[in-house]
Design a protein around this motif. Structure first.
Motif, PDB file in Angstrom:
ATOM      1  N   ALA A   1       2.019 -46.782   2.666  1.00 24.99           N
ATOM      2  CA  ALA A   1       2.210 -45.215   2.081  1.00 24.99           C
ATOM      3  C   ALA A   1       1.217 -44.927   0.985  1.00 24.99           C
ATOM      4  CB  ALA A   1       3.740 -45.350   1.658  1.00 24.99           C
ATOM      5  N   MET A   2       0.779 -45.907   0.497  1.00 27.98           N
ATOM      6  CA  MET A   2       0.054 -45.587  -0.783  1.00 27.98           C
ATOM      7  C   MET A   2      -1.230 -44.667  -0.474  1.00 27.98           C
ATOM      8  SD  MET A   2      -1.485 -47.875  -3.871  1.00 27.98           S
ATOM      9  CE  MET A   2      -2.705 -48.653  -3.043  1.00 27.98           C
ATOM     10  N   PRO A   3      -2.486 -45.237   0.362  1.00 26.67           N
ATOM     11  CA  PRO A   3      -3.315 -44.463   0.736  1.00 26.67           C
ATOM     12  C   PRO A   3      -2.881 -43.085   1.487  1.00 26.67           C
ATOM     13  CG  PRO A   3      -3.278 -46.296   2.073  1.00 26.67           C
ATOM     14  CD  PRO A   3      -2.245 -46.391   1.039  1.00 26.67           C
ATOM     15  N   ILE A   4      -2.042 -43.126   2.117  1.00 31.21           N
ATOM     16  CA  ILE A   4      -1.720 -41.932   2.922  1.00 31.21           C
ATOM     17  C   ILE A   4      -1.002 -40.942   2.061  1.00 31.21           C
ATOM     18  CG2 ILE A   4       0.028 -40.987   4.535  1.00 31.21           C
ATOM     19  CD1 ILE A   4       0.070 -43.595   6.129  1.00 31.21           C
ATOM     20  N   VAL A   5      -0.386 -41.130   0.979  1.00 27.72           N
ATOM     21  CA  VAL A   5       0.135 -40.343   0.016  1.00 27.72           C
ATOM     22  C   VAL A   5      -1.008 -39.632  -0.873  1.00 27.72           C
ATOM     23  CG1 VAL A   5       1.507 -39.946  -1.820  1.00 27.72           C
ATOM     24  CG2 VAL A   5       2.517 -41.192  -0.049  1.00 27.72           C
ATOM     25  N   LEU A   6      -1.985 -40.592  -1.108  1.00 32.58           N
ATOM     26  CA  LEU A   6      -3.032 -40.009  -1.740  1.00 32.58           C
ATOM     27  C   LEU A   6      -3.748 -38.974  -1.119  1.00 32.58           C
ATOM     28  CD1 LEU A   6      -4.633 -40.283  -4.444  1.00 32.58           C
ATOM     29  CD2 LEU A   6      -5.825 -41.844  -3.622  1.00 32.58           C
ATOM     30  N   GLY A   7      -4.316 -39.604   0.005  1.00 33.86           N
ATOM     31  CA  GLY A   7      -4.975 -38.513   0.950  1.00 33.86           C
ATOM     32  C   GLY A   7      -4.269 -37.138   1.333  1.00 33.86           C
ATOM     33  N   VAL A   8      -2.907 -37.411   1.564  1.00 29.59           N
ATOM     34  CA  VAL A   8      -2.067 -36.085   1.765  1.00 29.59           C
ATOM     35  C   VAL A   8      -2.189 -35.200   0.606  1.00 29.59           C
ATOM     36  CG1 VAL A   8       0.108 -35.363   1.961  1.00 29.59           C
ATOM     37  CG2 VAL A   8      -0.906 -37.124   3.676  1.00 29.59           C
ATOM     38  N   LEU A   9      -2.229 -35.619  -0.507  1.00 29.34           N
ATOM     39  CA  LEU A   9      -2.094 -34.685  -1.710  1.00 29.34           C
ATOM     40  C   LEU A   9      -3.382 -34.354  -1.865  1.00 29.34           C
ATOM     41  CD1 LEU A   9      -0.246 -36.996  -4.387  1.00 29.34           C
ATOM     42  CD2 LEU A   9       0.366 -34.812  -3.539  1.00 29.34           C
ATOM     43  N   ILE A  10      -4.495 -34.887  -1.646  1.00 22.41           N
ATOM     44  CA  ILE A  10      -5.778 -34.035  -1.641  1.00 22.41           C
ATOM     45  C   ILE A  10      -5.736 -33.107  -0.565  1.00 22.41           C
ATOM     46  CG2 ILE A  10      -8.346 -34.486  -1.313  1.00 22.41           C
ATOM     47  CD1 ILE A  10      -7.730 -37.265  -2.452  1.00 22.41           C
ATOM     48  N   GLY A  11      -5.589 -33.397   0.791  1.00 27.78           N
ATOM     49  CA  GLY A  11      -5.698 -32.407   1.978  1.00 27.78           C
ATOM     50  C   GLY A  11      -4.575 -31.288   1.591  1.00 27.78           C
ATOM     51  N   ALA A  12      -3.488 -31.483   1.099  1.00 31.60           N
ATOM     52  CA  ALA A  12      -2.527 -30.257   0.840  1.00 31.60           C
ATOM     53  C   ALA A  12      -3.255 -29.306  -0.196  1.00 31.60           C
ATOM     54  CB  ALA A  12      -0.980 -30.877   0.484  1.00 31.60           C
ATOM     55  N   PHE A  13      -3.770 -29.934  -1.203  1.00 28.71           N
ATOM     56  CA  PHE A  13      -4.166 -28.957  -2.209  1.00 28.71           C
ATOM     57  C   PHE A  13      -5.374 -28.175  -1.827  1.00 28.71           C
ATOM     58  CE2 PHE A  13      -7.568 -28.398  -5.520  1.00 28.71           C
ATOM     59  CZ  PHE A  13      -7.072 -27.608  -6.336  1.00 28.71           C
ATOM     60  N   PHE A  14      -6.205 -28.533  -0.905  1.00 28.53           N
ATOM     61  CA  PHE A  14      -7.513 -27.698  -0.304  1.00 28.53           C
ATOM     62  C   PHE A  14      -6.832 -26.963   0.882  1.00 28.53           C
ATOM     63  CE2 PHE A  14     -10.226 -31.219  -2.092  1.00 28.53           C
ATOM     64  CZ  PHE A  14     -10.979 -30.864  -2.634  1.00 28.53           C
ATOM     65  N   GLY A  15      -5.783 -27.375   1.504  1.00 26.06           N
ATOM     66  CA  GLY A  15      -5.180 -26.560   2.407  1.00 26.06           C
ATOM     67  C   GLY A  15      -4.738 -25.133   1.789  1.00 26.06           C
ATOM     68  N   SER A  16      -3.911 -25.484   0.752  1.00 23.90           N
ATOM     69  CA  SER A  16      -3.189 -24.241   0.213  1.00 23.90           C
ATOM     70  C   SER A  16      -4.465 -23.429  -0.347  1.00 23.90           C
ATOM     71  CB  SER A  16      -2.451 -24.768  -1.257  1.00 23.90           C
ATOM     72  OG  SER A  16      -3.455 -25.343  -1.914  1.00 23.90           O
ATOM     73  N   LYS A  17      -5.393 -23.773  -0.938  1.00 22.11           N
ATOM     74  CA  LYS A  17      -6.588 -22.903  -1.179  1.00 22.11           C
ATOM     75  C   LYS A  17      -7.082 -22.160  -0.030  1.00 22.11           C
ATOM     76  CE  LYS A  17      -6.339 -24.304  -5.552  1.00 22.11           C
ATOM     77  NZ  LYS A  17      -5.559 -23.437  -6.539  1.00 22.11           N
ATOM     78  N   ILE A  18      -7.482 -23.086   0.995  1.00 18.51           N
ATOM     79  CA  ILE A  18      -7.864 -22.330   2.268  1.00 18.51           C
ATOM     80  C   ILE A  18      -7.012 -21.252   2.826  1.00 18.51           C
ATOM     81  CG2 ILE A  18      -8.575 -22.631   4.623  1.00 18.51           C
ATOM     82  CD1 ILE A  18      -9.481 -25.615   3.870  1.00 18.51           C
ATOM     83  N   LEU A  19      -5.702 -21.343   2.838  1.00 12.28           N
ATOM     84  CA  LEU A  19      -4.736 -20.534   3.422  1.00 12.28           C
ATOM     85  C   LEU A  19      -4.901 -19.103   2.807  1.00 12.28           C
ATOM     86  CD1 LEU A  19      -2.421 -19.981   5.623  1.00 12.28           C
ATOM     87  CD2 LEU A  19      -0.774 -20.746   3.567  1.00 12.28           C
ATOM     88  N   MET A  20      -5.158 -19.334   1.318  1.00 12.29           N
ATOM     89  CA  MET A  20      -5.241 -18.036   0.454  1.00 12.29           C
ATOM     90  C   MET A  20      -6.640 -17.231   0.991  1.00 12.29           C
ATOM     91  SD  MET A  20      -2.534 -18.283  -1.148  1.00 12.29           S
ATOM     92  CE  MET A  20      -1.394 -19.336  -1.913  1.00 12.29           C
ATOM     93  N   ARG A  21      -7.387 -17.787   1.476  1.00  9.50           N
ATOM     94  CA  ARG A  21      -8.680 -17.071   1.764  1.00  9.50           C
ATOM     95  C   ARG A  21      -9.225 -16.703   3.275  1.00  9.50           C
ATOM     96  NH1 ARG A  21      -8.498 -19.824  -2.852  1.00  9.50           N
ATOM     97  NH2 ARG A  21      -9.598 -18.995  -4.811  1.00  9.50           N
ATOM     98  N   ILE A  22      -8.679 -17.561   4.159  1.00  5.22           N
ATOM     99  CA  ILE A  22      -9.073 -17.401   5.348  1.00  5.22           C
ATOM    100  C   ILE A  22      -8.114 -17.023   6.583  1.00  5.22           C
ATOM    101  CG2 ILE A  22     -11.407 -18.768   4.890  1.00  5.22           C
ATOM    102  CD1 ILE A  22     -10.086 -20.718   6.773  1.00  5.22           C
ATOM    103  N   ASP A  23      -8.840 -16.703   7.680  1.00  2.86           N
ATOM    104  CA  ASP A  23      -7.686 -16.293   8.781  1.00  2.86           C
ATOM    105  C   ASP A  23      -7.810 -17.719   9.307  1.00  2.86           C
ATOM    106  OD1 ASP A  23      -6.293 -15.773  10.875  1.00  2.86           O
ATOM    107  OD2 ASP A  23      -7.719 -14.446  11.767  1.00  2.86           O
TER     108      ASP A  23
END
Length: 291
Positions: free
Chosen positions: A229-251
């Motif tokens: 779970a450890m590497p997955i949780v770390l990667g998911v947190l990074i991906g979710a952060f960037f995903g939230s930024k992308i959603l605000m700006r693009i279609d």
């Protein structure tokens, strides 16, 4: 080197899962479970336990950004969590009695449903400001969110129907560990007539709470592996952060279509793995391919 390679693939897959889960509101488990079971042959119940932790991380990574932007309706999320949390605990208790092949099949069908829901045509003609249900007004579930044209007000309808769908979403989350974001979005967007962007972000907020309820039971059974779970949780947190930024700006319509196709392919593989033992039993002279 093998362990390093395994960890790196998990980490990169988790980043993709976190980003896609954040963009679609489905939770990262829809990517993580097929990655672990089909890619690394991890027992599906351990994969589900890991995916629940992943869903918590996806929700944590994206929810703060969406709340800050004023899109997420926290009051709706907390009200509907009563249904999803109860359902998640029930689902986790039921899961131990289900055959592994059944879990594969249920997961595959749910992923196909999620795939269709991701790209379905949204109804853009709804007047969200029309009067909603009395229960929605009493519970103060109505709200507003920022758009490019200014603040959009909306009133919640069919609260009871949405609450019932949320209970089903919680049960599926407890059994499958995928967050069941598609059902959450369906309940809010279609049944309760909440704007899609609000539905998606509120689903992200809810996924973590739902997953946490059933993750406790999986942890007590020893079906959550910290090293996995450890590497997955770390990667998911990074991906979710960037995903939230992308959603605000693009279609993200193209991304949703690509994501939908990939998930549908993975879903068919999961269903095949679930029915493979029966096929071998029914047709012993046929050499069925292993997935």
């Amino acid at each position: 080197m093998t362990i390093l390679y395994f960890t790196l693939i998990l980490f990169l897959g988790a980043i993709a899962a976190g980003m896609l889960g954040s963009l679609t509101g489905l939770g990262g488990g829809v990517v993580i479970i097929p990655l672990l079971t089909l890619g690394f042959d991890v027992d599906i119940k351990y994969a589900v336990g890991t995916a629940l932790v992943t869903s918590i991380a996806t929700s944590s990574g994206a929810a703060a950004a969406y709340i800050k932007e004023g899109i997420t309706n926290v009051r709706i999320g907390m009200f509907l969590e009563i249904a999803t949390t109860a359902g998640a605990v029930l689902g986790a208790l039921v899961a131990v009695y289900l055959p592994i092949s059944s879990i594969y099949i249920i997961l595959g069908i749910t992923l196909i449903f999620s795939s269709v829901m991701t790209v379905r045509k949204k109804n853009q003609s709804i007047d969200y400001s029309k009067p909603g249900s009395k229960l929605g007004t009493i519970l103060k579930l109505n709200g507003s969110y920022p758009t490019s044209e200014g603040i959009q007000n909306y009133n919640v309808r069919n609260v009871a129907g949405g609450f019932s769908l949320m209970t089903l979403a919680g049960i599926l989350s407890g059994i499958l560990g995928i967050g069941s974001g598609s059902l959450k979005v369906l309940a809010m967007d279609t049944a309760m007539k909440i704007p899609f962007k609000v539905s998606t972000t509120t689903s992200n907020f809810m996924v973590g709470v739902t997953a946490a309820a059933s993750a406790v039971i999986y942890f007590q059974r020893g079906q959550i592996n910290p090293e996995l779970a450890m590497p997955i949780v770390l990667g998911v947190l990074i991906g979710a952060f960037f995903g939230s930024k992308i959603l605000m700006r693009i279609d993200v319509s193209l991304l949703r279509k690509i994501f939908s196709i990939v998930i549908a392919i993975l879903a068919l593989q999961m269903i095949y793995r679930g029915i493979e033992p029966s096929l071998v039993e029914w047709f012993p002279h046929i050499n069925f391919p292993k997935i």
